[in-house]
Design a protein around this motif. Sequence first.
Motif, PDB file in Angstrom:
ATOM      1  N   GLN A 168      -3.016  10.728  -1.997  1.00  0.00           N
ATOM      2  CA  GLN A 168      -3.514  11.670  -0.974  1.00  0.00           C
ATOM      3  C   GLN A 168      -3.125  13.100  -1.291  1.00  0.00           C
ATOM      4  O   GLN A 168      -2.029  13.333  -1.753  1.00  0.00           O
TER       5      GLN A 168
ATOM      6  N   PHE B   4      -2.814  -1.770  -3.080  1.00  0.00           N
ATOM      7  CA  PHE B   4      -3.477  -0.486  -3.323  1.00  0.00           C
ATOM      8  C   PHE B   4      -2.447   0.631  -3.389  1.00  0.00           C
ATOM      9  O   PHE B   4      -1.445   0.591  -2.674  1.00  0.00           O
ATOM     10  N   ILE B   5      -2.729   1.618  -4.225  1.00  0.00           N
ATOM     11  CA  ILE B   5      -1.924   2.830  -4.187  1.00  0.00           C
ATOM     12  C   ILE B   5      -2.793   3.905  -3.559  1.00  0.00           C
ATOM     13  O   ILE B   5      -3.899   4.175  -4.031  1.00  0.00           O
ATOM     14  N   ASN B   6      -2.313   4.463  -2.448  1.00  0.00           N
ATOM     15  CA  ASN B   6      -3.055   5.531  -1.783  1.00  0.00           C
ATOM     16  C   ASN B   6      -2.622   6.866  -2.360  1.00  0.00           C
ATOM     17  O   ASN B   6      -1.474   7.260  -2.232  1.00  0.00           O
TER      18      ASN B   6
ATOM     19  N   GLU C 174       0.820  -1.222   0.000  1.00  0.00           N
ATOM     20  CA  GLU C 174       0.000   0.000   0.000  1.00  0.00           C
ATOM     21  C   GLU C 174       0.848   1.264   0.000  1.00  0.00           C
ATOM     22  O   GLU C 174       0.877   2.003   0.984  1.00  0.00           O
TER      23      GLU C 174
ATOM     24  N   SER D 285      -7.395  12.213  -5.162  1.00  0.00           N
ATOM     25  CA  SER D 285      -7.057  11.378  -4.008  1.00  0.00           C
ATOM     26  C   SER D 285      -8.042  10.217  -3.906  1.00  0.00           C
ATOM     27  O   SER D 285      -9.213  10.329  -4.280  1.00  0.00           O
ATOM     28  N   GLY D 286      -7.531   9.108  -3.443  1.00  0.00           N
ATOM     29  CA  GLY D 286      -8.359   7.910  -3.358  1.00  0.00           C
ATOM     30  C   GLY D 286      -7.483   6.680  -3.223  1.00  0.00           C
ATOM     31  O   GLY D 286      -6.255   6.770  -3.160  1.00  0.00           O
ATOM     32  N   ARG D 287      -8.125   5.519  -3.196  1.00  0.00           N
ATOM     33  CA  ARG D 287      -7.427   4.258  -3.042  1.00  0.00           C
ATOM     34  C   ARG D 287      -7.582   3.497  -4.352  1.00  0.00           C
ATOM     35  O   ARG D 287      -8.693   3.189  -4.763  1.00  0.00           O
ATOM     36  N   TYR D 288      -6.486   3.248  -5.012  1.00  0.00           N
ATOM     37  CA  TYR D 288      -6.557   2.621  -6.332  1.00  0.00           C
ATOM     38  C   TYR D 288      -5.947   1.222  -6.270  1.00  0.00           C
ATOM     39  O   TYR D 288      -4.780   1.058  -5.918  1.00  0.00           O
ATOM     40  N   GLU D 289      -6.750   0.238  -6.654  1.00  0.00           N
ATOM     41  CA  GLU D 289      -6.281  -1.139  -6.555  1.00  0.00           C
ATOM     42  C   GLU D 289      -5.429  -1.518  -7.768  1.00  0.00           C
ATOM     43  O   GLU D 289      -5.680  -1.080  -8.890  1.00  0.00           O
TER      44      GLU D 289
ATOM     45  N   THR E  59       2.016   5.141  -0.846  1.00  0.00           N
ATOM     46  CA  THR E  59       1.267   6.401  -0.868  1.00  0.00           C
ATOM     47  C   THR E  59       1.975   7.411  -1.768  1.00  0.00           C
ATOM     48  O   THR E  59       3.206   7.507  -1.753  1.00  0.00           O
TER      49      THR E  59
END
Lengths: 115, 276
Positions: free
Chosen positions: A115, A111-113, A46, A95-99, A48
Amino acid sequence: MFVDVVRKLTVVAGSAGMLLMAAQAHAAGPNEICLTYANGQFEPKEPTVPADAPMTIRVKNMDAKAMEFESETLKVEKVVAANSEAVLNVRAMKSGRYEFYNDFNEKARGFINVQ
Amino acid sequence: MLAALIIVFREVFEAGLIVGIVLAVTSAVPHRLRWIGAGLFAGLAGACVVAAFAGSLTQLFEGMGQELFNAAILMTAVIMLTWHNVWMARHGREMASELRTMGQAVAEGARPLVALATVIAIAVLREGSEVALFLYGVAAAGDGGGRALLGGGVMGLLLGVTVCLATYFGLMRIPPRALFRTTTVLITLLSAGMAAQAVFFLARANWLTTFDQVLWDSSAVLPERGVAGRTLKALVGYTDQPTAMQLMVYVGVIVATIALMRLTAMPPAPRIAAAK
């Protein structure tokens, strides 16, 4: 005739504006994420990165099998041959959580966070 | 086995749709299977070569080899499809209205088949190289799954062939007069979609970043990765987050194809004068 000139001017002004925006985006510099793929797992799982800036993802495949790095939400996919690495360019994201996952082994995910 | 089936089917599916359309487009052309077979064979051979050199391909152009290779072959397909449409606009009507000797029809019918055979080769090459890499990877792991893998792969392939035949027979139900118009529209949209995908790859390679803002996001309504999304993507180049450049190129290819067809389809007046 006049309409034509106005139309052309609009197009030129528009393109210049877009180019300027593109140049600014590039000036911000891409943020790089390094991912290692070994034994059917990504590391880190994960990472960021800052939002609204283009990024690059460097994927190192340490396994003896080819893999395909893929993310539907980041709109990237790329084959990474066995024991080699590949670089992917990703456009600036909100910004968001990308799988992301390995398309050849969907159990390997992360996931790539942004931000 | 299921993993192999799904991956093989997913890749074969898109190529199957394209081969089905080409079969329908060429339904009146003699010896078409020879050309289509040659296209399939060239595509398969190419896929194996690309899979074998995947690592080196990736490293080309500062790591952007895959993207640029995809963009290049997609643009080649766009040119071939446009050439086919323009050629058909000029000669299709003549061939239908005038009584020609069989020999001439064969000779002239063969010309656009080079274009369509190339399109098939490209479709098979793109999808096949991923299948080859995946299957090779599983086979190389040697965890005794060889037979299951082969079973899954063959079943995926058969399903893909079913898609191809369903597309072909579906299109062949259209009356011959309407078929020409339908396939012209299909091929134009196919080519516009491929051009938009080429733009996508150029953007990913950072070679074309102007107008790359996303226009809309319809991934919640019609995800590109769903069955419907995939089908539309293969047929008309659907994408759930198109950029302004992609849309411009998409519309541009359609307009250019129509313009070229109109221009070349004009009645050949000088030839009539010469005949007199």
